[in-house]
Design a protein around this motif. Structure first.
Motif, mmCIF file in Angstrom:
data_model
loop_
_atom_site.group_PDB
_atom_site.id
_atom_site.type_symbol
_atom_site.label_atom_id
_atom_site.label_comp_id
_atom_site.label_asym_id
_atom_site.label_seq_id
_atom_site.Cartn_x
_atom_site.Cartn_y
_atom_site.Cartn_z
ATOM 1 N N ASP A 64 -1.735 1.009 -5.361
ATOM 2 C CA ASP A 64 -1.787 1.122 -6.816
ATOM 3 C C ASP A 64 -2.085 2.558 -7.262
ATOM 4 N N PHE A 65 -1.673 3.517 -6.458
ATOM 5 C CA PHE A 65 -1.931 4.922 -6.784
ATOM 6 C C PHE A 65 -1.452 5.225 -8.199
ATOM 7 N N GLN A 66 -2.269 6.004 -8.904
ATOM 8 C CA GLN A 66 -1.903 6.389 -10.268
ATOM 9 C C GLN A 66 -2.370 7.817 -10.525
ATOM 10 N N PHE A 67 -1.424 8.678 -10.876
ATOM 11 C CA PHE A 67 -1.766 10.040 -11.255
ATOM 12 C C PHE A 67 -2.479 10.027 -12.597
ATOM 13 N N ALA A 68 -3.360 10.987 -12.799
ATOM 14 C CA ALA A 68 -4.046 11.123 -14.073
ATOM 15 C C ALA A 68 -3.015 11.269 -15.187
ATOM 16 N N GLU A 69 -3.330 10.690 -16.312
ATOM 17 C CA GLU A 69 -2.498 10.786 -17.513
ATOM 18 C C GLU A 69 -1.108 10.168 -17.357
ATOM 19 N N THR A 70 -0.989 9.180 -16.467
ATOM 20 C CA THR A 70 0.248 8.405 -16.382
ATOM 21 C C THR A 70 -0.103 6.947 -16.650
ATOM 22 N N GLU A 71 0.905 6.198 -17.022
ATOM 23 C CA GLU A 71 0.730 4.754 -17.156
ATOM 24 C C GLU A 71 0.854 4.139 -15.765
ATOM 25 N N VAL A 72 0.177 3.046 -15.547
ATOM 26 C CA VAL A 72 0.134 2.430 -14.225
ATOM 27 C C VAL A 72 1.523 2.093 -13.683
ATOM 28 N N ASP A 73 2.460 1.746 -14.564
ATOM 29 C CA ASP A 73 3.772 1.315 -14.101
ATOM 30 C C ASP A 73 4.809 2.442 -14.031
ATOM 31 N N GLU A 74 4.396 3.699 -14.238
ATOM 32 C CA GLU A 74 5.356 4.801 -14.166
ATOM 33 C C GLU A 74 5.833 4.987 -12.725
ATOM 34 N N ILE A 75 7.116 5.169 -12.562
ATOM 35 C CA ILE A 75 7.716 5.294 -11.232
ATOM 36 C C ILE A 75 7.189 6.526 -10.496
ATOM 37 N N SER A 76 6.754 7.558 -11.210
ATOM 38 C CA SER A 76 6.237 8.760 -10.552
ATOM 39 C C SER A 76 5.039 8.449 -9.662
ATOM 40 N N ASN A 77 4.269 7.436 -9.999
ATOM 41 C CA ASN A 77 3.109 7.055 -9.191
ATOM 42 C C ASN A 77 3.504 6.571 -7.795
ATOM 43 N N TYR A 78 4.746 6.115 -7.663
ATOM 44 C CA TYR A 78 5.196 5.583 -6.384
ATOM 45 C C TYR A 78 5.339 6.656 -5.313
ATOM 46 N N THR A 79 5.294 7.940 -5.688
ATOM 47 C CA THR A 79 5.333 8.999 -4.672
ATOM 48 C C THR A 79 4.140 8.900 -3.745
ATOM 49 N N ASN A 80 3.043 8.313 -4.207
ATOM 50 C CA ASN A 80 1.826 8.196 -3.404
ATOM 51 C C ASN A 80 1.412 6.740 -3.192
ATOM 52 N N ARG A 81 2.352 5.842 -3.308
ATOM 53 C CA ARG A 81 2.041 4.426 -3.079
ATOM 54 C C ARG A 81 2.480 4.027 -1.681
ATOM 55 N N ALA A 82 1.522 3.495 -0.954
ATOM 56 C CA ALA A 82 1.735 3.031 0.416
ATOM 57 C C ALA A 82 1.357 1.557 0.477
ATOM 58 N N PRO A 83 1.721 0.879 1.548
ATOM 59 C CA PRO A 83 1.392 -0.547 1.635
ATOM 60 C C PRO A 83 -0.111 -0.835 1.606
ATOM 61 N N TYR A 84 -0.923 0.110 2.107
ATOM 62 C CA TYR A 84 -2.368 -0.082 2.211
ATOM 63 C C TYR A 84 -3.072 1.222 1.841
ATOM 64 N N PRO A 85 -4.324 1.135 1.412
ATOM 65 C CA PRO A 85 -5.091 2.362 1.204
ATOM 66 C C PRO A 85 -5.109 3.176 2.502
ATOM 67 N N THR A 86 -4.718 4.438 2.391
ATOM 68 C CA THR A 86 -4.533 5.268 3.586
ATOM 69 C C THR A 86 -5.033 6.677 3.327
ATOM 70 N N LEU A 87 -5.791 7.185 4.288
ATOM 71 C CA LEU A 87 -6.168 8.592 4.293
ATOM 72 C C LEU A 87 -5.246 9.296 5.277
ATOM 73 N N HIS A 88 -4.601 10.338 4.805
ATOM 74 C CA HIS A 88 -3.698 11.113 5.645
ATOM 75 C C HIS A 88 -4.431 12.397 6.023
ATOM 76 N N LEU A 89 -4.790 12.520 7.286
ATOM 77 C CA LEU A 89 -5.502 13.691 7.791
ATOM 78 C C LEU A 89 -4.465 14.692 8.264
ATOM 79 N N LEU A 90 -4.478 15.858 7.634
ATOM 80 C CA LEU A 90 -3.452 16.869 7.883
ATOM 81 C C LEU A 90 -4.077 18.156 8.406
ATOM 82 N N ARG A 91 -3.346 18.826 9.278
ATOM 83 C CA ARG A 91 -3.750 20.150 9.764
ATOM 84 C C ARG A 91 -3.268 21.209 8.772
#
Length: 187
Positions: free
Chosen positions: A113-140
């Motif tokens: 249910d990722f949601q960028f600040a100042e967007t509506e919950v159903d905006e397609i732009s939020n789907y750029t960060n929507r994954a099946p489960y809550p996930t932390l991506h550890l990056l180098r």
């Protein structure tokens, strides 16, 4: 649900959305080299999840990038509410600092249910960060710097991702076998 199914669903999202839609132009190379570590946490509470994060940060910091370049730490049940998960990210970033890994590792986040600040919950732009489960991506950070240096105009990635998702819409997202947000309606 088994770890195998959780990882399979996460791989499907990675293959179809992140790589398939080219949402992250850097993901394909580490994926095909099998340098992504998938870890499912079964922590019953926040302290246990922080212990899992501690272990994964240490492991990633101590392992050569050509063996494990990045880690996806997935928790299928601990963070059903995006706002709680989002607030937790402040703590996760503090953990990186406690491990003296600022400038070495960083954390990106994904949530159904990722949601960028100042967007509506159903905006397609939020789907750029929507994954099946809550996930932390550890990056180098070194890997990010190398990838960005080799990619023309990396600052345009975010805008291009939104354009891609606006073109396919929610119907295109669902046609890839990806889930709709639990919180949102039609995008």
């Amino acid at each position: 649900m088994s770890d195998e199914i959780i990882i399979q669903q996460t791989r499907h999202w990675l293959e179809q959305a992140v790589i398939g839609l080219n949402l992250c132009p850097f993901a394909k190379s580490v994926y095909v080299k099998n340098q992504i570590r998938f870890v499912v946490s079964h922590a019953k509470h926040l302290d246990g999840f922080l212990d899992d994060l501690d272990r994964e940060l240490d492991l990633l910091a101590q392992t050569p990038a050509d063996e494990i370049d990045t880690t996806l730490l997935i928790h299928p049940t601990l963070f059903p509410d995006f706002e709680v998960f989002n607030d937790f990210l402040l703590i996760a970033d503090e953990v990186v600092a406690e491990h003296e890994l600022d400038g070495v590792l960083q954390i990106a986040s994904f949530h159904p249910d990722f949601q960028f600040a100042e967007t509506e919950v159903d905006e397609i732009s939020n789907y750029t960060n929507r994954a099946p489960y809550p996930t932390l991506h550890l990056l180098r950070e070194d890997s990010i710097a190398k990838a960005v240096a080799a990619f023309p105009n990396p600052e345009a990635i975010f805008e291009r991702n939104i354009e891609t998702l606006e073109k396919i819409g929610l119907a295109g997202w669902l046609a890839l076998g990806l889930q709709q947000s639990k919180a949102g309606g039609a995008a």
